[in-house]
Design an enzyme around this catalytic site. Structure first.
Site, PDB file in Angstrom:
ATOM      1  N   LYS A 286      63.685 -27.863 -32.931  1.00  0.00           N
ATOM      2  CA  LYS A 286      65.209 -28.076 -32.777  1.00  0.00           C
ATOM      3  C   LYS A 286      65.627 -28.600 -31.534  1.00  0.00           C
ATOM      4  CE  LYS A 286      65.504 -24.761 -36.452  1.00  0.00           C
ATOM      5  NZ  LYS A 286      66.115 -23.452 -36.893  1.00  0.00           N
TER       6      LYS A 286
ATOM      7  N   THR B  43      59.870 -22.799 -34.760  1.00  0.00           N
ATOM      8  CA  THR B  43      60.759 -23.659 -35.231  1.00  0.00           C
ATOM      9  C   THR B  43      61.819 -24.295 -34.275  1.00  0.00           C
ATOM     10  OG1 THR B  43      61.790 -22.114 -36.529  1.00  0.00           O
ATOM     11  CG2 THR B  43      60.465 -23.497 -37.610  1.00  0.00           C
TER      12      THR B  43
ATOM     13  N   HIS C 219      52.702 -16.027 -42.316  1.00  0.00           N
ATOM     14  CA  HIS C 219      53.622 -16.414 -41.104  1.00  0.00           C
ATOM     15  C   HIS C 219      53.201 -15.485 -39.914  1.00  0.00           C
ATOM     16  CE1 HIS C 219      56.777 -18.497 -43.277  1.00  0.00           C
ATOM     17  NE2 HIS C 219      56.631 -17.614 -44.314  1.00  0.00           N
TER      18      HIS C 219
ATOM     19  N   LYS D 224      65.691 -16.953 -28.795  1.00  0.00           N
ATOM     20  CA  LYS D 224      64.827 -16.690 -29.809  1.00  0.00           C
ATOM     21  C   LYS D 224      64.772 -15.155 -29.881  1.00  0.00           C
ATOM     22  CE  LYS D 224      61.395 -18.869 -28.033  1.00  0.00           C
ATOM     23  NZ  LYS D 224      60.448 -19.551 -28.902  1.00  0.00           N
ATOM     24  N   ARG D 225      64.277 -14.480 -30.915  1.00  0.00           N
ATOM     25  CA  ARG D 225      64.219 -13.035 -30.922  1.00  0.00           C
ATOM     26  C   ARG D 225      63.524 -12.638 -29.627  1.00  0.00           C
ATOM     27  NH1 ARG D 225      66.144 -10.095 -35.522  1.00  0.00           N
ATOM     28  NH2 ARG D 225      65.115  -8.524 -34.569  1.00  0.00           N
TER      29      ARG D 225
ATOM     30  N   LYS E  88      56.830 -13.419 -26.955  1.00  0.00           N
ATOM     31  CA  LYS E  88      57.408 -14.569 -26.755  1.00  0.00           C
ATOM     32  C   LYS E  88      57.623 -14.731 -25.214  1.00  0.00           C
ATOM     33  CE  LYS E  88      59.829 -15.036 -31.393  1.00  0.00           C
ATOM     34  NZ  LYS E  88      59.614 -16.041 -31.922  1.00  0.00           N
TER      35      LYS E  88
HETATM   36  O1  73E Z   1      56.311 -18.421 -35.811  1.00  0.00           O
HETATM   37  C1  73E Z   1      57.103 -17.920 -36.527  1.00  0.00           C
HETATM   38  C2  73E Z   1      57.366 -18.936 -37.643  1.00  0.00           C
HETATM   39  O2  73E Z   1      57.839 -20.092 -36.995  1.00  0.00           O
HETATM   40  C3  73E Z   1      56.946 -16.465 -37.076  1.00  0.00           C
HETATM   41  O3  73E Z   1      56.894 -15.688 -35.941  1.00  0.00           O
HETATM   42  C4  73E Z   1      58.001 -16.063 -38.063  1.00  0.00           C
HETATM   43  O4  73E Z   1      57.979 -17.088 -39.275  1.00  0.00           O
HETATM   44  C5  73E Z   1      58.346 -18.414 -38.592  1.00  0.00           C
HETATM   45  C6  73E Z   1      58.332 -19.329 -39.841  1.00  0.00           C
HETATM   46  O5  73E Z   1      57.123 -19.631 -40.122  1.00  0.00           O
HETATM   47  C7  73E Z   1      57.520 -14.805 -38.650  1.00  0.00           C
HETATM   48  N1  73E Z   1      58.443 -13.814 -39.102  1.00  0.00           N
HETATM   49  C8  73E Z   1      57.923 -12.992 -39.541  1.00  0.00           C
HETATM   50  N2  73E Z   1      56.734 -13.184 -39.495  1.00  0.00           N
HETATM   51  N3  73E Z   1      56.461 -14.501 -39.114  1.00  0.00           N
HETATM   52  C9  73E Z   1      58.448 -11.639 -39.993  1.00  0.00           C
HETATM   53  C10 73E Z   1      57.627 -10.551 -40.209  1.00  0.00           C
HETATM   54  C11 73E Z   1      58.343  -9.260 -40.875  1.00  0.00           C
HETATM   55  C12 73E Z   1      59.539  -9.176 -41.005  1.00  0.00           C
HETATM   56  C13 73E Z   1      60.585 -10.418 -40.748  1.00  0.00           C
HETATM   57  C14 73E Z   1      59.969 -11.516 -40.172  1.00  0.00           C
HETATM   58  N1  PLP Z   2      67.025 -17.557 -35.008  1.00  0.00           N
HETATM   59  C1  PLP Z   2      67.605 -18.684 -35.345  1.00  0.00           C
HETATM   60  C2  PLP Z   2      69.155 -18.349 -35.288  1.00  0.00           C
HETATM   61  C3  PLP Z   2      67.291 -19.931 -35.107  1.00  0.00           C
HETATM   62  O1  PLP Z   2      67.944 -20.852 -35.495  1.00  0.00           O
HETATM   63  C4  PLP Z   2      65.669 -19.950 -35.009  1.00  0.00           C
HETATM   64  C5  PLP Z   2      65.353 -21.355 -34.965  1.00  0.00           C
HETATM   65  O2  PLP Z   2      64.321 -21.950 -35.455  1.00  0.00           O
HETATM   66  C6  PLP Z   2      65.022 -18.892 -35.092  1.00  0.00           C
HETATM   67  C7  PLP Z   2      65.467 -17.804 -34.942  1.00  0.00           C
HETATM   68  C8  PLP Z   2      63.480 -19.108 -34.514  1.00  0.00           C
HETATM   69  O3  PLP Z   2      63.258 -19.582 -33.208  1.00  0.00           O
HETATM   70  P1  PLP Z   2      61.923 -19.621 -32.619  1.00  0.00           P
HETATM   71  O4  PLP Z   2      61.091 -20.636 -33.341  1.00  0.00           O
HETATM   72  O5  PLP Z   2      62.101 -19.823 -31.348  1.00  0.00           O
HETATM   73  O6  PLP Z   2      61.356 -18.282 -32.466  1.00  0.00           O
END
Ligand code: 73E
Ligand code: PLP
Length: 839
Positions: free
Chosen positions: A677, A673, A374, A565-566, A571
């Site tokens: 939305k 994602t 990811h 978003k986070r 970002k």
């Molecule tokens: O781009 C997003 C992606 O849409 C990505 O940053 C996120 O995963 C989403 C779903 O595919 C993500 N989170 C983490 N790594 N990629 C992550 C890493 C360590 C701890 C918690 C989350």
């Molecule tokens: N946190 C929540 C509560 C969400 O609904 C979403 C949406 O997909 C995300 C985080 C991830 O957002 P983004 O893809 O804009 O980082």
């Protein structure tokens, strides 16, 4: 007003079961029964939460037969099952979603109203299970919804954190973290299955011995043992009988604890140990894309993975299967590397516990796992110091070494004498402190690897997993993320859903491609008017919420420009903030400046230890304080930071947006994602060519997307040639003015220190190229403003964005996983005649 449970006797036609019947009378009686017999309350002394609980049980009662039938049918038909392994599930509240998927909303609403209560009040009572940080955890939740809707046999395995992601409050402009006590008032959706508990061992040492046939074996003498208790939650599909199980593990002290305490007389010591055991599943690590190399985190990962694999093995053996066919019965999807220690654990279970030969065990293991990557961010790639790994999992470290030795032997044959390749591919990072590389373990121990958007997968192949791609051609594939249209359109945007139902029916709920039919209506002025009406009503609802909770007046006619978003430097919420300051500066220079009125909405949590992210929040709230209260600004600009971004709160933000901010540095956001939305609810995107933005733009058409900024190759090139952010500052008067205004203390009551860390970082290093993209972003925003003024055309673009979102359904994504990776088939579930008690 005490709710009334006496429903009218009008339409009783037959005697229904109190727990499954759907007539008004039966539902009301079931609701009353649950209030009395489960909550132990009369209407006179019941709290709103008691009513919520009673209603949740009333809905759960009507879901149980589907759930148990699903489990039984999967057993009886001996089907192949997908096990989704994820350290995070960001589910969001269950009640409204279950009503939607079960098709019970109307009846339940009438039943609740018949008692004088409001269904919406009860829905609002639910504490959401925030068992995830952001996109990755939410993706797991969308995928569970799609797996059930597509009737694919599946189990979700994870961790039942007692404290999920913290609640965020904003005090004095700063983020404050509050523990999330989601279980405090009880969780009606889960059922504990203590009879299916398993034991997990940690620490200690290993010893070699020879069994009676003289075979070499290893015995692990663990330092401690922990019990894993499964808690099951049904995940019903949309209008089908399938309800798969989400099985989350809670850590407890093992049974024999009390005996030990009795024998040693150390009662307090034993209780302390009990508390230590429970620590493992106490709290979710609140870092998104930033690893914290803590021993407890590795213990969490190993704990849930070991529980899950033992559970799968037990079920397989109970069903009469042989472990030789384990990989035919089960496939396990690793949601990033958080569960990747599963590769070593399955080897241990097969070799040490079930006495398989190494090669046979390895063959089964490699055919069991598939791995989703990811992220490309180096700080998010998991690696564990050898010392820590070996201390907690001594046997697994030996197994990792053995896997690595055999793997590197093969690599050596392929790349004769090329030590560089060996070092790059090794499961052990040997530069400086030595680490286990979890991504490498996942790549070597799986039969498929995938990225989460086309660009991300390409960058994986070029960069992070370049050598693996060369070694295993074709093994890395793309599976672009998707989101469930049930929660992210039907549930969160009921006004738009009503309009869609009237216009194109409701096929889109399960075939999102059907939204294409909307294209027939873009030239229908009446339809456009109604489309705008929906957006306007959503904006009004958000305005009322902001008024009530944040005491800020926002104008529903202004352009709602939303970034939620986070909070993370990649970002680039600070790029958005710089744009706002640049507009504000323009107004201060020329109070009559012709600026299209905008409301900037932000929301998002910062990891508690992420210094820069917390400063970015403070910067945004500080800008808000000045801009919102400056009479020169008038109605033109508003800045709102909505606290506590979570699934519940996001559901009122996405539908109200005109503009979706997807402005990450190209090459850094694996997919996103949230971007999907927004577009689903008709927002237009301003974005870089990053993650799934690329594919969204392809789908909606370049003319319906506001593109700006460097591309991923340009980012790479600029960094290679030596990026000098200060040059941009010096040569761009608008950028200089913007940064100088912040530096002057203008937004910080004269405090020139507050934002120094942020501005210094931007001017000296700017790792995410904020300054390099600033002008392009400002220019794109001008195009946005101009486009927004052409109301009819903006509406057309908005309709086309929704209409062309079909690809981004999680149903499409799950179908691709099922076809290309898992090779699983759906199994429709029959409801009739399958529950027979006491024959
Ligand atoms: O781009 C997003 C992606 O849409 C990505 O940053 C996120 O995963 C989403 C779903 O595919 C993500 N989170 C983490 N790594 N990629 C992550 C890493 C360590 C701890 C918690 C989350
Ligand atoms: N946190 C929540 C509560 C969400 O609904 C979403 C949406 O997909 C995300 C985080 C991830 O957002 P983004 O893809 O804009 O980082």
């Amino acid at each position: 007003d005490t709710p009334q449970f006496e429903a009218s006797q009008s339409d009783i036609c037959c005697i229904e079961d109190d727990r499954t019947g759907l007539s008004l009378e039966t539902l009301v009686r079931g609701f009353a029964d649950n209030l009395f017999y489960v909550q132990g309350k009369y209407p006179g002394n019941a709290t709103l939460n008691d009513y919520y609980m009673a209603l949740a049980y009333t809905v759960r009662d009507r879901l149980l037969q589907r759930w148990l039938n699903t489990i039984q049918s999967h057993l009886r038909e001996d089907v192949r099952v997908v096990c989704y392994m994820s350290a995070e599930y960001l589910l969001g509240p269950h009640l409204a979603n279950n009503l939607l998927n079960l098709g019970l909303e109307e009846q339940i609403r009438r039943a609740v109203e018949a008692t004088g209560l409001s269904l919406d009040d009860l829905i609002a009572q639910e504490e959401e299970p925030g068992l995830g940080n952001g996109g990755l955890g939410r993706l797991a939740a969308c995928y569970m919804d799609s797996l059930s809707t597509l009737e694919i046999p599946a189990v979700g395995y994870g961790i039942r954190y007692e404290f999920g992601i913290f609640d965020q409050a904003i005090r004095n402009g700063w983020q404050v973290e509050i523990t999330d006590k989601w279980l405090q008032l009880g969780n009606p959706w889960e059922i504990a299955r203590p009879e299916e508990a398993v034991e997990v061992k940690l620490g200690g040492y290993t010893e070699v011995y020879h069994n009676s046939q003289g075979a070499y074996r290893v015995h692990w003498h663990p330092g401690r043992t922990i019990k894993g208790v499964p808690y099951d939650t049904p995940i019903p599909g949309y209008r089908v009988n399938t309800a798969n199980t989400l099985r989350l593990w809670k850590a407890e002290a093992p049974q024999d604890f009390d005996f030990q305490a009795f024998n040693t007389g150390d009662y307090y010591g034993a209780v302390k140990q009990k508390i230590l055991s429970e620590n493992i599943t106490k709290v979710l690590y609140p870092n998104d894309e930033q690893i914290e190399g803590k021993e407890l985190r590795l213990a969490q990962q190993y704990f849930f993975v070991s529980c899950s694999l033992q559970d799968m093995i037990r079920m397989h053996l109970n069903a009469g299967g042989s472990l030789e066919t384990f990989h035919q019965k089960y496939t396990a999807q690793l949601n990033d590397t958080h569960p990747a220690v599963a590769v070593a654990e399955l080897m241990r279970l097969l070799v040490d516990v079930h006495h398989f030969q190494w090669d046979k065990a390895w063959d089964i293991t490699r055919k069991t796992f598939a791995y989703t990557n990811h992220t490309l961010l180096p700080e998010a790639l998991e690696k564990w110091p050898l010392e820590l790994f070996g201390r907690l999992l001594p046997r697994h470290l030996e197994i990792v070494y053995e896997i690595n030795n055999r793997f590197l032997d093969r690599v050596r044959v392929k790349y004769l004498g090329d030590e560089g390749h060996l070092a790059h591919l090794s499961l052990i990072d040997e530069q400086g402190e030595r680490y286990v590389r979890m991504a490498h373990l996942a790549c070597v121990g799986s039969y498929a690897i995938n990225g989460v958007a086309a660009l991300h997968t390409e960058l994986l192949k070029q960069d992070v997993l370049h050598d693996f791609n060369e070694l295993y051609p074709g093994k890395i594939q793309n599976k672009t993320n998707g989101v469930t249209p049930r929660r992210w359109l039907a549930l969160c945007n009921p006004r738009l859903t009503d309009l869609l139902r009237e216009t194109i029916g409701e096929d889109w709920l399960v075939h999102l491609d059907q939204l294409r039919k909307l294209e027939f209506f873009v030239d229908d002025a009446g339809f456009r008017e109604r489309w705008r009406g929906v957006k306007q009503a959503n904006k009004q609802a958000l305005s009322a919420y902001v008024r009530e909770h944040l005491n800020i007046d926002i104008d529903p006619n202004s352009l709602f420009d939303v970034q939620i978003k986070r909070i993370h430097e990649y970002k680039r919420q600070h790029l958005n903030a710089l744009h706002i300051v640049s507009l504000y500066a323009q107004i201060k220079l020329d109070p009559n400046a012709d600026i299209v009125p905008r409301t900037f909405v932000f929301a998002g949590k910062a990891a508690p230890g992420y210094f820069m992210a917390k400063r970015i929040i403070k910067l945004i709230t500080s800008i808000a304080d000045i801009v919102n209260n400056d009479p020169d600004v008038g109605e033109r600009l508003r800045v709102v930071f909505v606290p506590d971004y979570n699934v519940t709160n996001s559901q009122r933000l996405y539908p109200a947006a005109n503009l979706s901010e997807q402005i990450s540095t190209a090459g850094k956001e694996a997919s996103g994602t949230g971007n999907m939305k927004f577009a689903l609810s008709g927002a237009l995107t301003i974005g870089t060519l990053d993650g799934a933005n690329v594919e969204i733009r392809e789908e909606v058409g370049a003319e319906n997307f506001f593109l700006f900024g460097l591309t991923a190759p340009e980012v790479k090139q600029l960094k290679q040639q030596g990026y000098r952010p200060r040059d941009y500052y010096k040569s761009n008067p608008l950028l200089k003015e913007t940064i100088d205004l912040i530096a002057s203390g203008y937004f910080s009551h004269g405090d020139r220190e507050l934002f120094v860390p942020l501005l210094d970082s931007l001017l000296k290093y700017d790792p995410f190229l904020v300054l390099a993209d600033f002008q392009a972003y400002v220019d794109a925003q001008k195009r946005v403003s101009a486009a927004y003024c052409d109301t009819e055309n903006w509406t057309r673009m908005s309709i086309l964005n929704s209409a062309r979102m079909g690809k981004f359904s999680s149903d499409r994504a799950i179908r691709e996983y099922a076809r290309d990776i898992w090779k699983v088939q759906p199994l429709p579930i029959e409801l009739e005649g399958s529950v027979e008690f006491f024959e």
